[in-house]
Design an enzyme around this catalytic site. Sequence first.
Site, mmCIF file in Angstrom:
data_model
loop_
_atom_site.group_PDB
_atom_site.id
_atom_site.type_symbol
_atom_site.label_atom_id
_atom_site.label_comp_id
_atom_site.label_asym_id
_atom_site.label_seq_id
_atom_site.Cartn_x
_atom_site.Cartn_y
_atom_site.Cartn_z
ATOM 1 N N LYS A 182 0.724 -1.244 0.072
ATOM 2 C CA LYS A 182 -0.019 -0.009 0.084
ATOM 3 C C LYS A 182 0.856 1.227 -0.083
ATOM 4 O O LYS A 182 1.494 1.628 1.025
ATOM 5 C CB LYS A 182 -0.880 0.041 1.115
ATOM 6 C CG LYS A 182 -1.742 1.164 1.197
ATOM 7 C CD LYS A 182 -2.388 1.588 2.493
ATOM 8 C CE LYS A 182 -3.139 2.829 2.518
ATOM 9 N NZ LYS A 182 -2.147 4.213 2.063
ATOM 10 N N GLU A 215 10.875 2.110 9.948
ATOM 11 C CA GLU A 215 11.791 2.928 9.579
ATOM 12 C C GLU A 215 11.011 4.164 9.563
ATOM 13 O O GLU A 215 10.087 4.378 8.883
ATOM 14 C CB GLU A 215 12.500 2.548 8.029
ATOM 15 C CG GLU A 215 13.754 3.280 7.938
ATOM 16 C CD GLU A 215 13.375 4.745 7.311
ATOM 17 O OE1 GLU A 215 13.428 5.621 8.108
ATOM 18 O OE2 GLU A 215 13.284 4.678 6.300
ATOM 19 N N CYS A 232 14.191 11.389 5.410
ATOM 20 C CA CYS A 232 14.385 11.123 6.893
ATOM 21 C C CYS A 232 15.704 10.951 7.232
ATOM 22 O O CYS A 232 15.875 11.351 8.603
ATOM 23 C CB CYS A 232 13.478 9.962 7.098
ATOM 24 S SG CYS A 232 14.031 8.499 6.253
ATOM 25 N N GLU A 244 11.100 16.647 13.363
ATOM 26 C CA GLU A 244 11.281 16.634 12.010
ATOM 27 C C GLU A 244 10.400 17.446 11.156
ATOM 28 O O GLU A 244 9.146 17.485 11.163
ATOM 29 C CB GLU A 244 10.983 15.074 11.556
ATOM 30 C CG GLU A 244 11.557 14.724 10.119
ATOM 31 C CD GLU A 244 11.258 13.302 9.971
ATOM 32 O OE1 GLU A 244 12.008 12.727 9.444
ATOM 33 O OE2 GLU A 244 10.294 12.639 10.106
#
Length: 488
Positions: free
Chosen positions: A183, A259, A293, A392
Site C-alpha cells: 500500500k 523505519e 528522513c 522533523e
Amino acid sequence: MSLLTADSSQLLIGGELRPGGGGTFETVNPATEEVLGQAPDADSADLDAAIGAARTAFDDTDWSRDHAFRAHCLRQLRTALQADAEALREITIAEVGAPLMLTRGPQLEGPVDDLEYAAGLAESYAWETDLGTASPMGIKSSRVLRREAIGVVGAITPWNFPHQINFAKLGPALAAGNTVVLKPAPDTPWCATSVGAIIAEHTDIPPGVVNIITSSAHEIGSALTSDPRVDMISFTGSTATGRAVMTNAAATLKKTFLELGGKSAFVILDDADIAAAAGFAAFSVCVHAGQGCALTTRLLVPRAAYEQAIEAAAATMGGIRPGDPTKPGTICGPLISSAQRARVEHYLSLARAEGGRIVVGGGRPAGLDRGFFIEPTLIADLDNGATAAREEIFGPVLVVIPHDGDDDAIRIANDSPYGLSGSVWGTDPARIDHVTSRIRTGTLGVNGGIWYSADAPFGGYKQSGNGREMGVAGFEEYLETKLIATAG
C-alpha cells in the site's frame, strides 16, 4: 509505455489489474499544482481480496521454497523496469516532484538495479545450517537450522522516495519467499500502479505473490496492519504513524519493521575545514527540498567558528533556487503538497517566535506562483531545545547550533528522540572514532562518506524505528528461524 492515464492506472490483486471499488482519486503534480489524472481508490473489499490472494499464494504454492524461481522473477522484473525506465522517470518527476538528477540514482535507477542484489541473495543465502550432533538430556540428536519466509507481508510506504522504498521492501521480501500486499502513499499512487502493471504483464511472478492497492483512505492502511492473515508489517513513514502501526499489529503479535523519522546531526569538529563542511551540510539538506528522513538537519559547529559556519552555509543555501524538477540542473524541487508546505511554514513561524534568526530563505520563492515550493532556509540562534531543532520538518531547513568541544557535540547529537543518521567531519582519526562510537544513530557518514547501498543495512535507534532495511540484515527481517532435531 507512456505516462499513465486514468484508464491504465489499476490495482493489482491476485494477478489481475482492476479498478478500485471506491472509485478514483486525483494525483497532482506538486511542481505545477495540475491534476495529472486519476488513481484507483481501493475499498475494504479490495483490501480483503488482496490479503486473501497473498495468503493463498503463500500457503498453496511453492513460491516460498523455490529459491531459483524467485531469483528468476526478480531479475525479470528488473529487466522489465529498465525497459520502461523513461516512462517511469516521467511519472516519478511528475508525481513526486523529484528532480531529474535524482532519478539517475535513488529516485529510480538505483532501486531498480538493486533488485539484482535481492535476486542474488535468494540464490546464495545459507537457507539451512548443520548444527551438528548433541545429546541434550541423554538423547543423541542431529540438529539443522532452517530459515524460512515469514508469510504475508503488508508493506506501507511513503511518498518521498517511492521507488527506493517500494523496492527496498519488495526486493528482499520476495527474495525471502514471502508474498506481499503493498500500500503506497496516496500522494504517489502511479509510481506503484505502474510497477503493478509491469509485474502483471511482463513477469512470471505468480498471481497473488504481489498485490498493489492504492487508496485515499487511511483506514485501509490501518486495516492492513491489524488483519490476522498478515504475518508482518514493513512500514516506512512518520514516527507518529509508526506508533499506530505497532499498536494495531500488537493485537495479533505480528512482526513489525519500522523505519521512521529523524532529526540527524551534522557534527563539525574544530580541526575540520569549517567552510567546506558547512557548505556540504547546507547543500545536502536542499536536495529533493529536504524531503528525506535521513538528511542531517541539525548542523553542530564549534562555538568559535559559529559565524564562519553560518556564513558558509548561507552562501550555499542562498545560491540554490527551487525550480522545475524536469530541468537537469534542479536540485531543490517542490514539496509534495500544499499541506506539507503549510507544515514547513508553521515550523518557520515557530522558529521566529522562539528567537531564531532566519539567515537566508524563510518563505516562498519569488517568481514561482504555481507549485508547492519553499526557499532553502537557514536558521541560527536557536538551542537544541527549540521546536525546529527537535522535530522533523521535512523541508529544506537547516538549524545551526554551536557546541563546546567533541563531548558536547556528542551530547547535543544524542539529545534527540531520534537516531537515524548523522555525519562527522574532522581530520584526527582518533577524535573521529571517539565521536562516531558515541553517537547513538543507525548510520554515520565521515567526511562525506556515503552509507547508502543495496548491501548496507539502514535503520535507526530510539524513535527512528526498529530493524534494518537493505543488506543481509534487511533480508533477514523477512525470515523466520526453524530448528529441526532428529534423534539417532
